[in-house]
Structures are given as structure tokens and as C-alpha cells.
Design a protein around this motif. Structure first.
Motif, PDB file in Angstrom:
ATOM      1  N   TYR A 150     103.213 130.036  12.503  1.00 39.50           N
ATOM      2  CA  TYR A 150     101.943 129.310  12.541  1.00 39.50           C
ATOM      3  C   TYR A 150     101.339 129.190  11.141  1.00 39.50           C
ATOM      4  O   TYR A 150     100.854 128.114  10.755  1.00 39.50           O
ATOM      5  N   ASP A 151     101.369 130.279  10.381  1.00 40.15           N
ATOM      6  CA  ASP A 151     100.789 130.251   9.032  1.00 40.15           C
ATOM      7  C   ASP A 151     101.486 129.210   8.153  1.00 40.15           C
ATOM      8  O   ASP A 151     100.836 128.572   7.311  1.00 40.15           O
ATOM      9  N   GLU A 152     102.784 129.036   8.360  1.00 37.34           N
ATOM     10  CA  GLU A 152     103.530 128.103   7.506  1.00 37.34           C
ATOM     11  C   GLU A 152     103.370 126.658   7.930  1.00 37.34           C
ATOM     12  O   GLU A 152     103.415 125.753   7.108  1.00 37.34           O
ATOM     13  N   ILE A 153     103.167 126.450   9.233  1.00 41.53           N
ATOM     14  CA  ILE A 153     103.202 125.073   9.730  1.00 41.53           C
ATOM     15  C   ILE A 153     101.844 124.563  10.189  1.00 41.53           C
ATOM     16  O   ILE A 153     101.687 123.386  10.536  1.00 41.53           O
ATOM     17  N   SER A 154     100.834 125.425  10.155  1.00 37.67           N
ATOM     18  CA  SER A 154      99.525 125.047  10.698  1.00 37.67           C
ATOM     19  C   SER A 154      98.855 123.911   9.922  1.00 37.67           C
ATOM     20  O   SER A 154      97.974 123.226  10.460  1.00 37.67           O
ATOM     21  N   VAL A 155      99.252 123.703   8.672  1.00 34.04           N
ATOM     22  CA  VAL A 155      98.640 122.619   7.879  1.00 34.04           C
ATOM     23  C   VAL A 155      98.916 121.254   8.482  1.00 34.04           C
ATOM     24  O   VAL A 155      98.212 120.280   8.179  1.00 34.04           O
ATOM     25  N   ARG A 156      99.926 121.171   9.364  1.00 36.22           N
ATOM     26  CA  ARG A 156     100.263 119.880   9.969  1.00 36.22           C
ATOM     27  C   ARG A 156      99.505 119.627  11.264  1.00 36.22           C
ATOM     28  O   ARG A 156      99.528 118.511  11.783  1.00 36.22           O
ATOM     29  N   LEU A 157      98.880 120.643  11.822  1.00 37.23           N
ATOM     30  CA  LEU A 157      98.187 120.473  13.099  1.00 37.23           C
ATOM     31  C   LEU A 157      97.032 119.484  13.030  1.00 37.23           C
ATOM     32  O   LEU A 157      96.840 118.680  13.963  1.00 37.23           O
ATOM     33  N   PRO A 158      96.220 119.488  11.956  1.00 39.17           N
ATOM     34  CA  PRO A 158      95.085 118.537  11.904  1.00 39.17           C
ATOM     35  C   PRO A 158      95.507 117.075  11.862  1.00 39.17           C
ATOM     36  O   PRO A 158      94.699 116.203  12.182  1.00 39.17           O
ATOM     37  N   GLU A 159      96.745 116.790  11.458  1.00 41.43           N
ATOM     38  CA  GLU A 159      97.204 115.397  11.381  1.00 41.43           C
ATOM     39  C   GLU A 159      97.054 114.693  12.731  1.00 41.43           C
ATOM     40  O   GLU A 159      96.757 113.496  12.785  1.00 41.43           O
ATOM     41  N   LYS A 160      97.296 115.445  13.834  1.00 40.90           N
ATOM     42  CA  LYS A 160      97.161 114.869  15.174  1.00 40.90           C
ATOM     43  C   LYS A 160      96.099 115.584  15.998  1.00 40.90           C
ATOM     44  O   LYS A 160      96.020 115.376  17.207  1.00 40.90           O
ATOM     45  N   ASN A 161      95.315 116.421  15.334  1.00 40.38           N
ATOM     46  CA  ASN A 161      94.265 117.172  16.016  1.00 40.38           C
ATOM     47  C   ASN A 161      94.849 117.989  17.188  1.00 40.38           C
ATOM     48  O   ASN A 161      94.387 117.923  18.328  1.00 40.38           O
ATOM     49  N   LEU A 162      95.883 118.782  16.891  1.00 38.33           N
ATOM     50  CA  LEU A 162      96.571 119.553  17.916  1.00 38.33           C
ATOM     51  C   LEU A 162      95.997 120.956  18.024  1.00 38.33           C
ATOM     52  O   LEU A 162      95.571 121.549  17.035  1.00 38.33           O
ATOM     53  N   THR A 163      96.005 121.497  19.243  1.00 40.40           N
ATOM     54  CA  THR A 163      95.639 122.896  19.463  1.00 40.40           C
ATOM     55  C   THR A 163      96.913 123.719  19.610  1.00 40.40           C
ATOM     56  O   THR A 163      97.909 123.246  20.168  1.00 40.40           O
ATOM     57  N   PHE A 164      96.864 124.944  19.117  1.00 42.06           N
ATOM     58  CA  PHE A 164      98.059 125.798  19.098  1.00 42.06           C
ATOM     59  C   PHE A 164      97.662 127.168  19.638  1.00 42.06           C
ATOM     60  O   PHE A 164      96.860 127.879  19.032  1.00 42.06           O
ATOM     61  N   ASP A 165      98.228 127.546  20.799  1.00 42.66           N
ATOM     62  CA  ASP A 165      97.883 128.824  21.438  1.00 42.66           C
ATOM     63  C   ASP A 165      99.132 129.668  21.623  1.00 42.66           C
ATOM     64  O   ASP A 165     100.185 129.162  22.042  1.00 42.66           O
ATOM     65  N   ILE A 166      98.994 130.951  21.328  1.00 44.60           N
ATOM     66  CA  ILE A 166     100.101 131.896  21.474  1.00 44.60           C
ATOM     67  C   ILE A 166      99.679 132.989  22.443  1.00 44.60           C
ATOM     68  O   ILE A 166      98.676 133.666  22.222  1.00 44.60           O
ATOM     69  N   TYR A 167     100.450 133.163  23.525  1.00 39.27           N
ATOM     70  CA  TYR A 167     100.183 134.206  24.514  1.00 39.27           C
ATOM     71  C   TYR A 167     101.425 135.106  24.595  1.00 39.27           C
ATOM     72  O   TYR A 167     102.260 134.979  25.501  1.00 39.27           O
ATOM     73  N   ILE A 168     101.543 135.991  23.630  1.00 41.25           N
ATOM     74  CA  ILE A 168     102.691 136.892  23.538  1.00 41.25           C
ATOM     75  C   ILE A 168     102.183 138.330  23.523  1.00 41.25           C
ATOM     76  O   ILE A 168     101.333 138.671  22.694  1.00 41.25           O
ATOM     77  N   PRO A 169     102.661 139.183  24.429  1.00 38.72           N
ATOM     78  CA  PRO A 169     102.248 140.603  24.395  1.00 38.72           C
ATOM     79  C   PRO A 169     102.647 141.259  23.077  1.00 38.72           C
ATOM     80  O   PRO A 169     103.691 140.940  22.495  1.00 38.72           O
TER      81      PRO A 169
END
Length: 445
Positions: A304-323
Motif C-alpha cells: 500500500y505504501d508503494e502504490i497508494s500514490v495511484r489511488l487518487p487518480e480514480k478516487n479509489l478506496t483501499f481496505d485491508i482486513y487481515i488478522p
């Protein structure tokens, strides 16, 4: 259905048909045999009686002053009569079923009728045996025959199963050792299957030769990809260095700099493709160690830290549900990172505006299942079987200016770690990539 099962089923059905035919035919056969046996006994009794009459006379059977004599057993099962035959030119010698009136009962007998002459007097001899007694003997015989048949059928079925297992054992070994027991396309060394069946011997050597040809072809492909990737990296690096040096020259006009930028972009793409092919080649040639212990949640945070800069391009939400306790062992961190990075990268690349990406994990029968779900353009059902093919590029890949090698890398990494990938997708709804990590990769199981 397995060949052994088919043969066993056929043998069982054939035996059942024999039993049915036997049940239908045996009553008539037993009845005919019993009737023939009774007829022979009646004939023997007739011949014995005629000898007695010839030697001792008829008076033992017909008292003086009488014209006939009848003799019945106490239960009327058998009888014998001799009487004078008054019908001129009457000759008879038959055995047939007839009814007789005995006291107040009408009984059906199997009767031997015979005329003979003694001292110029013709006599009619009748020897009868009750038909009811024939049926009484036929039924036990039928039961005995049926029990013997069932026993023989069971013995033959057992013999068929044992023999079928013995004969087909080499075929099972061929399938297990040649087709199932090895990871495709790494088949290992050839081991001959011991069998005296020439067909199986031919099948064994034919499969081995076919496997050798396939393995050689795959090895040549791997060597070519590896060698080509290595060889291409050198001229690409040289060209990139020369282009960078040309940028430092002051006499380069702006128009030429634009051309140089285009060339540099093309070289970067070529370098990326070459690195990707080299990575696939290294994975398939087992050039990576599997000694790392990683937390999936922390690894996904790195993705996420490496690729999160691309999320605003399409206004995407990113959720992680990992124990937090989802720990992988005996893996290669670099490869697992690339696996998740490529899947998340595709989820971003092919997502819709204002879409979402969800990564969730759950335990299922001692396996760890990680689902990567997006709300993107989806994949058509006819394309799903080919999405991991490195030689097939789909329309959406070309529209996104993609090399089409992301999912082949994912597949190679998954196979390297024995991770199962299941894909569920619907056009214009989204896709779900389901990663099933085996028990031996999960810490604490």
C-alpha cells in the motif's frame, strides 16, 4: 469412472445376468431332470416286474379268480396295477401324466403303461408315481442349485476383483508416477514400471518419450528466455547511458530532446519487459530460496505504501482486513511482495472511478484464504482460462498500455509456493482473486 471400476461393474452385471437366467431356467431344467430320473426308475421297475412274472407267474400279482390286481403304498405316492387287457390288438408302451381316482381322492400320477403277453393272455401293466412327490424333490434341488450358484458367483467376483487389481496395478503405477506424481513440467528421472503386459510396457515407454520431449521443449524455452533477457539487458543499459549523455550536450535542440525522451521511454518499457521475463525464468528455474517468515498484514502495508500514490487518480478506496497473526513461513518475501503488488496494481489499473479494493483473509480447513476484490471492469468468462498465459494479451491490457505479464508473474510465484489461485469475475461488476495458502506455509498450524 476408473477402468478398474468399470471392469468390476461389468463383471458384477454379467454375473447378475447369469443368476437371473439361471433363476428363470433352473425350475424347468430341474423338473425335466427329475421327470427323466422318475421315468428311468419306472422303466427299471417294469423290467424287474416282467422278469418276476416270467419266472414266477402272474399269480403273485393277480389272485385266483380275479382279473386284476392293484397295489398302493400307504400314502398313495406310488401304485402298481396289472389287469387283463380285453381290447383286441391293443399294444401300448407310454409314460405320461394322468389322473387316477384312489378311494375318495383324485391324484395325478406319472404313469408307465405297458402291455405284455403271458400264456396267450394279454395284460396291461401300470406303474405310477405321484407328481406331487416329484415337486417335493424338485424344490430342494432348486434351492441347492441356487445356493451353489450364488457361492460360485461370489467366488468368481472375488477372483475377478483380485485378478483385475493385479492386471491393472501397472497402469495405476504409470498414472501415479508418470502423470500425477510429478510437478509439471519437472518430471524427474525415468523409472520403468514392472509389468508383463506388453500394452502397458508400450504405454510406459511412450509416455516417458512424450514427457522427455515436453520437458526438453520447456527447458529450451526457459533457457531462451533467460539468455535473451540477460543479453538484452546489456545493450539496453548502453543505449540508456548514451541517451542520458546526449541530454548533457548543450548543442541538442529541443525537438531532438523530445525524440530522445520518446526513445528513453521505449527503452524503459523494453527494460521492464526484459526484467519481467528474467524474473519468470528465475522463478521457474527454482533460483529463489524459500526461507522467509513474513506477516501478511505488514507485507500488504508495504504494498500500500508503494502504490497508494495511484489511488487518487480514480478516487479509489483501499481496505485491508487481515488478522495480525496471519504469518507465512517457508516463503520468499520478495516474490510474495511481487505477487500481491501485481494483483493490487491490476485492481487499480482496471478499476472504475470511485471504486474500491478490499483485501480480506480467513482460515478455511487449515488453509489461509486471501481474497483481493475490486469493483472494476471485470473479465469475461471466455477470457478467464487464459489470463495467466504470458503469450496472450487481452484487449483491456492493450487499452491500459500494459505488457500483459503481471498475471503470468503471479501464476509463476503461486506455483513456486504451491499457492492455489481461483478467479471469479463479472463484466462491469468486478473481480475476485482468491489465494489459498497451503497448511505448510502457515505458522502455527
Amino acid at each position: 469412472m476408473k477402468l478398474k471400476t468399470k471392469l468390476t461393474l461389468f463383471n458384477a452385471i454379467s454375473k447378475l445376468v447369469i443368476v437371473v437366467l439361471f433363476v428363470l431356467l433352473v425350475p424347468a431344467l430341474i423338473k425335466n431332470i427329475s421327470r427323466s430320473y422318475v421315468d428311468n426308475n419306472l422303466i427299471k421297475q417294469k423290467n424287474k416286474l416282467l422278469q418276476i412274472v416270467k419266472s414266477q407267474g402272474i399269480k403273485n400279482y393277480i389272485p385266483d379268480g380275479e382279473k386284476d390286481g392293484s397295489y398302493y403304498l400307504p400314502l398313495k405316492e406310488e401304485y402298481l396295477t396289472i389287469e387283463e387287457d380285453t381290447i383286441p390288438n391293443h399294444f401300448i408302451d407310454t409314460i405320461k401324466n394322468e389322473k387316477r381316482r384312489v378311494e375318495h381322492d383324485t391324484i395325478e400320477y406319472r404313469i408307465l403303461s405297458h402291455t405284455f403277453t403271458l400264456n396267450n393272455q394279454r395284460y396291461l401293466l401300470e406303474i405310477g408315481k405321484s407328481v406331487a412327490t416329484l415337486d417335493e424333490t424338485s424344490t430342494p434341488l432348486q434351492n441347492i442349485a441356487f445356493a451353489v450358484l450364488i457361492g460360485m458367483i461370489l467366488l468368481t467376483i472375488l477372483a475377478d476383483v483380485v485378478y483385475t487389481n493385479h492386471v491393472l496395478k501397472p497402469l495405476g503405477l504409470i498414472i501415479k508416477t508418470k502423470l500425477i506424481g510429478h510437478k509439471f513440467p519437472n518430471f524427474g528421472s525415468y523409472r520403468k514400471v514392472k509389468t508383463s503386459t506388453s500394452d502397458f510396457q508400450y504405454l510406459d515407454i511412450s509416455i516417458h518419450k512424450m514427457i522427455e520431449a515436453i520437458e526438453a521443449a520447456f527447458q529450451k524455452e526457459r533457457e531462451f528466455i533467460s539468455n535473451a533477457s540477460h543479453e538484452l539487458m546489456t545493450p539496453i543499459s548502453i543505449l540508456q547511458s548514451k541517451i542520458e549523455n546526449m541530454f548533457e550536450r548543450e548543442d541538442i535542440v529541443d525537438e531532438f530532446k523530445v525524440r530522445l525522451l520518446e526513445m528513453q521511454k521505449i527503452l524503459n518499457r523494453l527494460k521492464s519487459i526484459t526484467k519481467t521475463l528474467l524474473l519468470i525464468s528465475q522463478i521457474e528455474n527454482d533460483q529463489f530460496l524459500k526461507e522467509d517468515k513474513i506477516s501478511i498484514k505488514e507485507l500488504l502495508q508495504e504494498v500500500y505504501d508503494e502504490i497508494s500514490v495511484r489511488l487518487p487518480e480514480k478516487n479509489l478506496t483501499f481496505d485491508i482486513y487481515i488478522p495480525q497473526d496471519s504469518i507465512l513461513i517457508n516463503v520468499n518475501k520478495f516474490l510474495i511482495f511481487n505477487l500481491f503488488f501485481n494483483l493490487v496494481n491490476n485492481a487499480i489499473k482496471y478499476n472504475n472511478e470511485n471504486g474500491e479494493i478490499i483485501i480480506a483473509a480467513e482460515m478455511d480447513n487449515n488453509t489461509l484464504v486471501v481474497n483481493i476484490t475490486d469493483t472494476g471492469i471485470g473479465i469475461s468468462p471466455e477470457e478467464i482460462p487464459f489470463i495467466f498465459n504470458r503469450f496472450k494479451k487481452f484487449r483491456q491490457s492493450m487499452q491500459q498500455d500494459s505488457f500483459g505479464l503481471g498475471l503470468p508473474i503471479v501464476k509463476s510465484i503461486a506455483d513456486f509456493h504451491n499457492i492455489i489461485i481461483e478467479v471469479h469475475s463479472e463484466k462491469n461488476v468486478g473481480s475476485n482473486f482468491r489465494l489459498i495458502f497451503p497448511e505448510d506455509l502457515i505458522a502455527g498450524t
